[in-house]
Design a protein around this motif. Structure first.
Motif, PDB file in Angstrom:
ATOM      1  N   UNK A   1       0.974  -1.112   0.065  1.00 49.65           N
ATOM      2  CA  UNK A   1      -0.150  -0.037   0.113  1.00 49.65           C
ATOM      3  C   UNK A   1       0.780   1.176   0.211  1.00 49.65           C
ATOM      4  N   UNK A   2       1.947   1.068  -0.465  1.00 41.91           N
ATOM      5  CA  UNK A   2       2.990   2.361  -0.611  1.00 41.91           C
ATOM      6  C   UNK A   2       2.784   2.969  -2.053  1.00 41.91           C
ATOM      7  N   UNK A   3       2.276   2.291  -3.021  1.00 38.51           N
ATOM      8  CA  UNK A   3       2.202   2.773  -4.284  1.00 38.51           C
ATOM      9  C   UNK A   3       0.794   2.457  -4.932  1.00 38.51           C
ATOM     10  N   UNK A   4       0.312   3.236  -5.636  1.00 38.71           N
ATOM     11  CA  UNK A   4      -1.048   2.907  -6.114  1.00 38.71           C
ATOM     12  C   UNK A   4      -0.965   3.695  -7.446  1.00 38.71           C
ATOM     13  N   UNK A   5      -1.429   2.866  -8.501  1.00 37.37           N
ATOM     14  CA  UNK A   5      -1.495   3.440  -9.944  1.00 37.37           C
ATOM     15  C   UNK A   5      -2.908   3.082 -10.226  1.00 37.37           C
ATOM     16  N   UNK A   6      -3.557   4.281 -10.886  1.00 37.93           N
ATOM     17  CA  UNK A   6      -4.956   3.879 -11.320  1.00 37.93           C
ATOM     18  C   UNK A   6      -5.068   3.509 -12.901  1.00 37.93           C
ATOM     19  N   UNK A   7      -5.515   2.260 -13.034  1.00 40.27           N
ATOM     20  CA  UNK A   7      -5.287   1.929 -14.504  1.00 40.27           C
ATOM     21  C   UNK A   7      -6.510   2.195 -15.326  1.00 40.27           C
ATOM     22  N   UNK A   8      -6.450   2.654 -16.407  1.00 41.07           N
ATOM     23  CA  UNK A   8      -7.533   3.033 -17.309  1.00 41.07           C
ATOM     24  C   UNK A   8      -8.578   2.119 -17.220  1.00 41.07           C
ATOM     25  N   UNK A   9      -9.708   2.493 -17.287  1.00 38.00           N
ATOM     26  CA  UNK A   9     -11.123   1.852 -17.329  1.00 38.00           C
ATOM     27  C   UNK A   9     -11.123   0.776 -18.385  1.00 38.00           C
ATOM     28  N   UNK A  10     -11.196  -0.477 -18.595  1.00 41.68           N
ATOM     29  CA  UNK A  10     -11.256  -1.438 -19.795  1.00 41.68           C
ATOM     30  C   UNK A  10      -9.855  -1.724 -20.198  1.00 41.68           C
ATOM     31  N   UNK A  11      -9.098  -1.297 -19.919  1.00 43.64           N
ATOM     32  CA  UNK A  11      -7.523  -1.571 -20.284  1.00 43.64           C
ATOM     33  C   UNK A  11      -6.964  -2.875 -19.921  1.00 43.64           C
ATOM     34  N   UNK A  12      -6.863  -3.675 -20.847  1.00 39.68           N
ATOM     35  CA  UNK A  12      -6.255  -5.070 -20.470  1.00 39.68           C
ATOM     36  C   UNK A  12      -4.813  -5.118 -20.318  1.00 39.68           C
ATOM     37  N   UNK A  13      -3.988  -5.327 -19.440  1.00 38.65           N
ATOM     38  CA  UNK A  13      -2.697  -5.241 -19.111  1.00 38.65           C
ATOM     39  C   UNK A  13      -2.198  -6.994 -19.277  1.00 38.65           C
ATOM     40  N   UNK A  14      -1.092  -6.992 -20.099  1.00 42.07           N
ATOM     41  CA  UNK A  14      -0.772  -8.117 -20.175  1.00 42.07           C
ATOM     42  C   UNK A  14       0.733  -8.229 -19.609  1.00 42.07           C
ATOM     43  N   UNK A  15       0.877  -8.889 -18.420  1.00 48.26           N
ATOM     44  CA  UNK A  15       2.269  -8.613 -17.646  1.00 48.26           C
ATOM     45  C   UNK A  15       3.268  -9.703 -18.164  1.00 48.26           C
TER      46      UNK A  15
END
Length: 260
Positions: free
Chosen positions: A83-97
């Motif tokens: 909980x030291x870092x938070x990044x808002x992802x764009x809604x509906x965006x698929x992230x491939x790790x």
């Protein structure tokens, strides 16, 4: 007996009044090789050296772009859990790790089946097939009638006036395989020569024996279904030549063969 010589009037040069007889019949032969299609299996010492070099290369190597990306993503996930870092992802965006990609690649690797090194032609010892001994050179042998004998030889033909010895060897190859074959011929000079005398019963001053000049070529056609094979033929390795060629002929052929 040599033809008599005469002096050309006013020129001071000697010339022959008739063509000199050729006591040796000349032949051109083609050593057609199918090159290896796969590498040979490693020996124990080679495997150990390959493993050692791979370990040294790994220790001295730098991270690839994929590995750097994976480390960055792992660091991001660690910070989110703390909980030291938070990044808002764009809604509906698929992230491939990067890990997702590795899992996908791993599944693809598990489904991969390499082709067998030992083919059906190897199992059946079918020496007329090109699809055998994939890690070795294969050489074309054909059965030809010499005198009253049928012998296994490299494809050969007798030299004709106006031909070069190379063109004679090319004609020999075309005679047995047809015009559809594709091969890369190595040079214009022969790679070897085999000389023999005819039996005394048929030997004369003008017909002593034969000289066979060997040329080499690499087969470039992988499919010989179009070839017009007119004689008995075999595709054999260097180690198998002794099963078919006569000893003196084999010695001359082995001199210009290199099978690593």
């Amino acid at each position: 007996m040599a033809a008599p010589r005469q002096r050309a009037t006013g020129w001071g040069r000697w010339f022959c009044t008739a063509a000199a007889p050729r006591p040796w019949r000349l032949f051109g032969a083609m050593c057609l090789l199918r090159l290896p299609r796969i590498t040979q299996p490693l020996e124990k010492e080679e495997e150990e050296m390959a493993a050692l070099m791979g370990q040294i290369e790994l220790e001295k190597s730098h991270y690839s772009d994929h590995e750097i990306r994976k480390l960055e993503e792992e660091e991001q996930l660690r910070r989110r859990k703390e909980s030291k870092y938070d990044e808002d992802e764009a809604p509906g965006k698929t992230v491939i790790m990067a890990q997702d990609l590795e899992d996908k690649w791993e599944q693809k690797l598990l489904r991969f089946e390499p082709a067998p090194r030992i083919t059906d032609a190897d199992k059946n010892n079918n020496r007329t097939s090109l699809n055998r001994r994939l890690d070795s050179n294969l050489m074309l042998l054909v059965k030809q009638k010499i005198g009253n004998q049928e012998l296994w030889l490299l494809p050969q033909a007798e030299w004709q006036p106006g031909e070069t010895l190379r063109s004679t060897a090319e004609r020999a190859m075309a005679t047995f395989l047809g015009d559809h074959i594709q091969a890369k011929i190595l040079g214009n000079a022969p790679h070897g020569i085999y000389k023999y005398k005819f039996p005394k019963a048929i030997r004369t001053e003008d017909n002593v024996g034969a000289k066979v000049f060997f040329f080499k070529a690499f087969l470039q056609s992988s499919d010989l279904s179009q070839a017009e094979l007119k004689e008995d033929y075999l595709w054999v390795t260097k180690d198998e030549l002794g099963d078919y060629l006569k000893s003196e002929y084999l010695k001359k052929v082995n001199r210009f063969l290199l099978d690593l």
